[in-house]
Write a protein that holds these residues in place. Structure first.
Motif, PDB file in Angstrom:
ATOM      1  N   GLU A 107       8.952  -6.832   0.834  1.00 16.63           N
ATOM      2  CA  GLU A 107       7.982  -5.704   0.383  1.00 16.63           C
ATOM      3  C   GLU A 107       7.450  -5.838  -1.000  1.00 16.63           C
ATOM      4  OE1 GLU A 107      11.230  -5.692   1.251  1.00 16.63           O
ATOM      5  OE2 GLU A 107      11.593  -4.319   3.076  1.00 16.63           O
ATOM      6  N   MET A 111       3.304  -5.969  -1.642  1.00 19.53           N
ATOM      7  CA  MET A 111       2.745  -5.109  -2.774  1.00 19.53           C
ATOM      8  C   MET A 111       1.836  -5.986  -3.844  1.00 19.53           C
ATOM      9  SD  MET A 111       5.512  -2.368  -3.120  1.00 19.53           S
ATOM     10  CE  MET A 111       4.883  -1.294  -4.279  1.00 19.53           C
ATOM     11  N   CYS A 114      -1.302  -7.599  -1.964  1.00 19.42           N
ATOM     12  CA  CYS A 114      -2.448  -6.629  -2.199  1.00 19.42           C
ATOM     13  C   CYS A 114      -3.013  -6.169  -3.437  1.00 19.42           C
ATOM     14  CB  CYS A 114      -1.705  -5.154  -1.368  1.00 19.42           C
ATOM     15  SG  CYS A 114      -1.387  -5.046   0.159  1.00 19.42           S
ATOM     16  N   CYS A 160       7.982  -6.464   7.097  1.00 24.98           N
ATOM     17  CA  CYS A 160       7.316  -5.280   6.278  1.00 24.98           C
ATOM     18  C   CYS A 160       5.946  -5.554   6.605  1.00 24.98           C
ATOM     19  CB  CYS A 160       7.716  -5.551   4.750  1.00 24.98           C
ATOM     20  SG  CYS A 160       6.845  -6.574   3.969  1.00 24.98           S
ATOM     21  N   VAL A 162       2.326  -4.072   4.289  1.00 27.14           N
ATOM     22  CA  VAL A 162       1.983  -3.463   2.999  1.00 27.14           C
ATOM     23  C   VAL A 162       0.323  -3.361   3.261  1.00 27.14           C
ATOM     24  CG1 VAL A 162       1.954  -3.184   0.619  1.00 27.14           C
ATOM     25  CG2 VAL A 162       3.879  -4.191   1.637  1.00 27.14           C
ATOM     26  N   GLN A 164      -3.197  -1.425   1.210  1.00 31.43           N
ATOM     27  CA  GLN A 164      -3.381  -0.931   0.269  1.00 31.43           C
ATOM     28  C   GLN A 164      -5.137  -0.742   0.173  1.00 31.43           C
ATOM     29  OE1 GLN A 164      -2.162  -2.068  -3.677  1.00 31.43           O
ATOM     30  NE2 GLN A 164      -2.568  -0.235  -4.612  1.00 31.43           N
ATOM     31  N   ALA A 170      -0.349   1.621  -2.601  1.00 33.00           N
ATOM     32  CA  ALA A 170       0.096   0.894  -1.368  1.00 33.00           C
ATOM     33  C   ALA A 170       0.857   1.789  -0.553  1.00 33.00           C
ATOM     34  CB  ALA A 170       0.861  -0.335  -1.814  1.00 33.00           C
ATOM     35  N   VAL A 172       3.724   1.438   2.167  1.00 35.29           N
ATOM     36  CA  VAL A 172       4.715   0.298   2.461  1.00 35.29           C
ATOM     37  C   VAL A 172       5.486   0.793   3.694  1.00 35.29           C
ATOM     38  CG1 VAL A 172       6.714  -1.158   1.615  1.00 35.29           C
ATOM     39  CG2 VAL A 172       4.891  -0.197  -0.081  1.00 35.29           C
ATOM     40  N   THR A 217       8.110   4.100   7.340  1.00 32.85           N
ATOM     41  CA  THR A 217       7.357   4.061   6.239  1.00 32.85           C
ATOM     42  C   THR A 217       7.974   4.779   5.024  1.00 32.85           C
ATOM     43  OG1 THR A 217       6.212   6.194   6.837  1.00 32.85           O
ATOM     44  CG2 THR A 217       5.348   4.057   7.770  1.00 32.85           C
TER      45      THR A 217
END
Ligand SMILES: O=c1[nH]c(=O)c2[nH]c(=O)[nH]c2[nH]1
Length: 327
Positions: A107, A111, A114, A160, A162, A164, A170, A172, A217
């Motif tokens: 995760e 992030m 992104c 996961c 992600v 954004q 973001a 997630v 989420t």
């Protein structure tokens, strides 16, 4: 404005237009369209991260799908590639960021990726990263964990996603997939619609087997322990399905068990906002041993059933934490 050229010829008989597929453009008066979604990236970027802490080694193998969306459609419309961040470069980015920053959890790495695409390229308006983690487990011998040897344990897969958008936080999502579970009793299915289409009898005691897909989420990931959250959701699903080890727990239907599992996960982790599950009902059919009249099964201690992978029932539900927290 780009000059619009129509290269279409009509067959008089059936009015089917033959459009020159090599022409970049067609008459907008013939077909008018707008983009609903665009995005491009590299799928199945595989890498394994090795971290050495003296003799103790840690591995994390992942498969990453990247997808970015640009603030214009020059590439799709005109064949102008000048804004394209090649899917090959996106693949390289995955390797480079893993090397530079490491993958603590999938995760967090999603992030990071992104943020990288949005910060590095002003014309990227959306970044979406999907990551699956390979289930390596440290080999154990007489309760002692091996320092550098692992076994693939595909009990379940962690993933996961992600996403954004520029200027936004973001989103997630995390998930479990391919977790096949079975219980041999404490499952029934009764009192469903009884009409001319029904052949299935009420059953008080049946196998219950499914392959769990669950995706949830988070509403807030500040300070969240992603590993712990994932373990808790997985345990919530298993505990709801299986019940206490000595007695189990009764399930009146896949639907009811699915909903209870989702509710339990929501109750255990305040940061979970929505949770969706898909539970196929994997059937185990009776074998009709009466078709073997010359055989004697009177003293038999075991029953034999037929595992069937297709067709399977398919039960789904998504629930969301309501504002008042009452579901
Ligand atoms: O738990 C179940 N739910 C159903 O909707 C269903 N339908 C079916 O044939 N068997 C089952 N079992």
């Amino acid at each position: 404005m780009q000059e619009v050229i129509l290269k279409a010829f009509f067959i008089v008989d059936n009015f089917l237009p033959i459009i020159d597929p090599y022409s970049c453009t067609m008459s907008s008066s013939v077909v008018s369209s707008e983009f609903v979604h665009t995005g491009y990236g590299k799928n199945y970027v595989k890498l394994i991260q090795l971290r050495r802490d003296g003799p103790v080694h840690y591995v994390k193998e992942v498969e990453v799908n990247t997808q970015i969306t640009l603030n214009n459609h020059r590439d799709y419309l005109f064949g102008d590639n000048s804004d394209i961040i090649a899917t090959d470069s996106q693949k390289n980015t995955t390797y480079i960021l893993a090397k530079q920053f490491g993958i603590e959890t999938i995760e967090k790495f999603g992030m990071l990726m992104c943020e990288h695409f949005l910060n590095k390229y002003r014309h990227v308006v959306n970044a979406k990263i999907y990551i699956e983690e390979a289930p390596w487990r440290r080999i154990e011998k007489n309760g002692r964990q091996h320092v550098h040897a692992f076994v693939m344990s595909p009990e379940s897969k962690r993933f996961c996603e992600v996403e954004q958008k520029r200027g936004e936080k973001a989103c997630v999502a995390a998930g479990i997939k391919d977790m096949k579970i079975l219980k041999t009793t404490q499952s029934a299915f009764r009192n469903f619609v009884d009409d001319e289409y029904r052949t299935l009898p009420d059953v008080d005691d049946r196998f219950f087997s499914t392959i769990v897909y669950c995706r949830w989420t988070y509403n807030d990931v500040t300070g969240l322990d992603f590993d712990r959250a994932w373990d808790i959701v997985k345990s919530a699903i298993i505990d709801t399905f299986a019940g206490p080890p000595e007695t189990g727990v009764f399930s009146p239907s896949v639907q009811k068990t699915l909903y209870l599992a989702e509710k339990n996960a929501l109750a255990l982790i305040p940061q979970v906002d929505t949770i969706e599950m898909t539970l196929p009902n994997v059937h185990y059919f009776n074998i009709d041993f009466k078709r073997f009249p010359k055989m004697e099964f009177g003293g038999s201690k075991q029953d034999v059933y037929l595992p069937t992978d297709k067709p399977s029932g398919n039960i789904q539900a998504t629930i969301r934490r309501s504002q008042t927290s009452k579901l």
